[in-house]
Design a protein around this motif. Structure first.
Motif, PDB file in Angstrom:
ATOM      1  N   GLN A 225       0.831  -1.188   0.000  1.00  0.00           N
ATOM      2  CA  GLN A 225       0.000   0.000   0.000  1.00  0.00           C
ATOM      3  C   GLN A 225       0.876   1.253   0.000  1.00  0.00           C
ATOM      4  O   GLN A 225       2.066   1.199   0.300  1.00  0.00           O
ATOM      5  CB  GLN A 225      -0.925  -0.010   1.223  1.00  0.00           C
ATOM      6  CG  GLN A 225      -1.959  -1.134   1.181  1.00  0.00           C
ATOM      7  CD  GLN A 225      -2.742  -1.227   2.480  1.00  0.00           C
ATOM      8  OE1 GLN A 225      -2.155  -1.264   3.557  1.00  0.00           O
ATOM      9  NE2 GLN A 225      -4.064  -1.271   2.377  1.00  0.00           N
ATOM     10  N   ASN A 226       0.269   2.388  -0.318  1.00  0.00           N
ATOM     11  CA  ASN A 226       1.036   3.627  -0.484  1.00  0.00           C
ATOM     12  C   ASN A 226       1.887   3.965   0.737  1.00  0.00           C
ATOM     13  O   ASN A 226       3.049   4.359   0.610  1.00  0.00           O
ATOM     14  CB  ASN A 226       0.091   4.794  -0.773  1.00  0.00           C
ATOM     15  CG  ASN A 226      -0.599   4.669  -2.118  1.00  0.00           C
ATOM     16  OD1 ASN A 226      -0.381   3.722  -2.860  1.00  0.00           O
ATOM     17  ND2 ASN A 226      -1.450   5.634  -2.434  1.00  0.00           N
ATOM     18  N   GLY A 227       1.318   3.828   1.923  1.00  0.00           N
ATOM     19  CA  GLY A 227       2.018   4.231   3.136  1.00  0.00           C
ATOM     20  C   GLY A 227       3.241   3.404   3.436  1.00  0.00           C
ATOM     21  O   GLY A 227       4.180   3.882   4.100  1.00  0.00           O
ATOM     22  N   ARG A 273      -0.783  10.577   3.598  1.00  0.00           N
ATOM     23  CA  ARG A 273      -2.224  10.842   3.604  1.00  0.00           C
ATOM     24  C   ARG A 273      -3.036   9.720   2.976  1.00  0.00           C
ATOM     25  O   ARG A 273      -4.210   9.561   3.278  1.00  0.00           O
ATOM     26  CB  ARG A 273      -2.507  12.155   2.870  1.00  0.00           C
ATOM     27  CG  ARG A 273      -2.070  13.395   3.644  1.00  0.00           C
ATOM     28  CD  ARG A 273      -2.343  14.657   2.862  1.00  0.00           C
ATOM     29  NE  ARG A 273      -2.072  15.853   3.648  1.00  0.00           N
ATOM     30  CZ  ARG A 273      -2.103  17.094   3.167  1.00  0.00           C
ATOM     31  NH1 ARG A 273      -2.408  17.302   1.880  1.00  0.00           N
ATOM     32  NH2 ARG A 273      -1.847  18.120   3.954  1.00  0.00           N
ATOM     33  N   THR A 274      -2.417   8.955   2.083  1.00  0.00           N
ATOM     34  CA  THR A 274      -3.117   7.841   1.424  1.00  0.00           C
ATOM     35  C   THR A 274      -2.506   6.507   1.854  1.00  0.00           C
ATOM     36  O   THR A 274      -2.462   5.564   1.064  1.00  0.00           O
ATOM     37  CB  THR A 274      -3.044   7.996  -0.107  1.00  0.00           C
ATOM     38  OG1 THR A 274      -1.664   7.918  -0.533  1.00  0.00           O
ATOM     39  CG2 THR A 274      -3.627   9.329  -0.555  1.00  0.00           C
ATOM     40  N   ALA A 275      -2.073   6.449   3.103  1.00  0.00           N
ATOM     41  CA  ALA A 275      -1.312   5.291   3.586  1.00  0.00           C
ATOM     42  C   ALA A 275      -2.019   3.960   3.354  1.00  0.00           C
ATOM     43  O   ALA A 275      -1.383   2.960   3.026  1.00  0.00           O
ATOM     44  CB  ALA A 275      -0.987   5.466   5.067  1.00  0.00           C
ATOM     45  N   GLN A 276      -3.338   3.935   3.515  1.00  0.00           N
ATOM     46  CA  GLN A 276      -4.079   2.679   3.388  1.00  0.00           C
ATOM     47  C   GLN A 276      -4.560   2.403   1.972  1.00  0.00           C
ATOM     48  O   GLN A 276      -5.177   1.369   1.714  1.00  0.00           O
ATOM     49  CB  GLN A 276      -5.287   2.702   4.345  1.00  0.00           C
ATOM     50  CG  GLN A 276      -4.922   2.886   5.812  1.00  0.00           C
ATOM     51  CD  GLN A 276      -3.918   1.859   6.304  1.00  0.00           C
ATOM     52  OE1 GLN A 276      -4.098   0.659   6.075  1.00  0.00           O
ATOM     53  NE2 GLN A 276      -2.866   2.322   6.983  1.00  0.00           N
ATOM     54  N   ASN A 277      -4.276   3.310   1.061  1.00  0.00           N
ATOM     55  CA  ASN A 277      -4.758   3.155  -0.314  1.00  0.00           C
ATOM     56  C   ASN A 277      -3.930   2.137  -1.094  1.00  0.00           C
ATOM     57  O   ASN A 277      -2.718   2.048  -0.935  1.00  0.00           O
ATOM     58  CB  ASN A 277      -4.712   4.486  -1.056  1.00  0.00           C
ATOM     59  CG  ASN A 277      -5.824   5.432  -0.641  1.00  0.00           C
ATOM     60  OD1 ASN A 277      -6.434   5.251   0.406  1.00  0.00           O
ATOM     61  ND2 ASN A 277      -6.069   6.438  -1.458  1.00  0.00           N
ATOM     62  N   VAL A 278      -4.616   1.397  -1.937  1.00  0.00           N
ATOM     63  CA  VAL A 278      -3.973   0.546  -2.933  1.00  0.00           C
ATOM     64  C   VAL A 278      -3.947   1.350  -4.232  1.00  0.00           C
ATOM     65  O   VAL A 278      -4.989   1.773  -4.728  1.00  0.00           O
ATOM     66  CB  VAL A 278      -4.754  -0.762  -3.130  1.00  0.00           C
ATOM     67  CG1 VAL A 278      -4.184  -1.568  -4.289  1.00  0.00           C
ATOM     68  CG2 VAL A 278      -4.736  -1.586  -1.845  1.00  0.00           C
ATOM     69  N   SER A 279      -2.775   1.608  -4.761  1.00  0.00           N
ATOM     70  CA  SER A 279      -2.685   2.422  -5.984  1.00  0.00           C
ATOM     71  C   SER A 279      -3.449   1.751  -7.120  1.00  0.00           C
ATOM     72  O   SER A 279      -3.635   0.532  -7.139  1.00  0.00           O
ATOM     73  CB  SER A 279      -1.225   2.630  -6.390  1.00  0.00           C
ATOM     74  OG  SER A 279      -0.691   1.450  -6.965  1.00  0.00           O
ATOM     75  N   SER A 280      -3.868   2.561  -8.071  1.00  0.00           N
ATOM     76  CA  SER A 280      -4.636   2.020  -9.192  1.00  0.00           C
ATOM     77  C   SER A 280      -3.818   1.015  -9.989  1.00  0.00           C
ATOM     78  O   SER A 280      -4.363   0.019 -10.492  1.00  0.00           O
ATOM     79  CB  SER A 280      -5.102   3.159 -10.106  1.00  0.00           C
ATOM     80  OG  SER A 280      -4.005   3.883 -10.617  1.00  0.00           O
TER      81      SER A 280
END
Length: 326
Positions: A225-227, A273-280
């Protein structure tokens, strides 16, 4: 004003849901008949702050025969093109032309570079604007989208300072452009989007490209993930090197840092800020879908070539991500 969203992914469903909730007539154009039927029958399931809303919308598959009814309408339209770059084909551009008419507003929201030139060439007489957003959205299901983070939306013409919108041989005067932009910004703000009209959209596109060119391929390659990306010395070193190479290419093309923080600090802040996001790009790899690496890192390589520069790390990122797709 009628709203059409071309693309049933996370950003498309987010914009469709919020604009429909703001009492606009919204139509979603999807890639598949199955998703279109589901949205038409059950609406968008919109998740925000632990609240779930069922939002009615119209929906058709691209190339559906119902497009004739939309083309013949005298109501002015705004079209948000939210598909990824690989889906921005000649066939889709022809479809967008068929459901719009002179004076309609078309907003291209793709990652990477090159898409705005395609849209302007294919849509003479339309007010073609670029859109760059930092809104967070995650599609859980063909009709379900979760708003995962507040962001900003920048809208504007990529031809900074232009007095007219040009497409093919058709030209719209500056007053039509200004009126269309202001109307669009007002509509989006009333729908809850923090929207900023910008006369520096080329720079905004480069700014997002710089972030995407580092985060997207490296999260895909490392499967994190991003973070988690900067929280390891080797990954952080590669991030820094890829950032510098990409920054140097974009700076040679005219890019300038925005705000007080430099672009490296901004990149780390986005990861935080997007630590839990999975990039596209990682999401596409996990689904076995075609990624945008050829338009993000590949776009940096093509730009470097045009400027007489090299971008070996971006080229390596393209090769490695494509290898993951096999």
């Amino acid at each position: 004003m009628r709203v059409m969203v071309v693309g049933g992914g996370a950003i498309g469903l987010l914009f469709g849901a919020r604009l429909a909730m703001a009492a606009h007539d919204v139509t979603i154009w999807t890639r598949t008949d199955k998703q279109a039927a589901l949205l038409a029958e059950e609406g968008i399931e919109f998740v925000e702050r632990d609240c779930v809303h069922a939002v009615p919308v119209a929906a058709f598959a691209v190339m559906d025969k119902h497009q004739v009814n939309h083309k013949l309408s005298q109501v002015r339209s705004v079209v948000f093109v939210t598909v990824k770059q690989p889906q921005l084909t000649d066939g889709l551009l022809s479809h967008i032309a068929s459901i719009t008419q002179s004076g309609d507003v078309v907003v291209g929201m793709q990652n990477g570079i090159g898409h705005m030139e395609k849209l302007k060439l294919a849509l003479p007489g339309r007010i073609v604007l670029a859109g760059v957003t930092t809104e967070g959205a995650l599609r859980h299901h063909p009709r379900t989208v979760e708003h995962t983070g507040e962001g900003q939306l920048y809208i504007g013409d990529i031809e900074a300072g232009a007095t007219a919108i040009r497409g093919g041989s058709t030209q719209l005067d500056g007053s039509a452009q200004e009126s269309g932009q202001k109307m669009l910004v007002d509509m989006l703000q009333k729908a809850g989007f923090t929207t900023i009209l910008s006369n520096d959209m080329s720079n905004r596109i480069y700014q997002k490209l710089l972030i995407n060119a580092v985060i997207n391929p490296l999260t895909a390659i490392y499967d994190v993930q991003n973070g988690a990306l900067p929280n390891h010395s080797a990954r952080r070193s590669l991030m820094r090197a890829l950032h510098k190479e990409t920054y140097d290419v974009l700076a040679a093309a005219g890019y300038q840092d925005q705000g007080d923080a430099d672009s490296w600090d901004q990149l780390l802040l986005v990861c935080e800020r997007t630590a839990q996001n999975v990039s596209s790009m990682l999401a596409d790899i996990r689904r076995g879908s075609v990624t945008e690496v050829g338009w993000i890192n590949g776009g940096v390589c093509r730009l470097a070539d045009q400027l007489g520069l090299t971008a070996p790390l971006n080229a390596a990122a393209v090769s490695m991500v494509k290898a993951l797709m096999k």
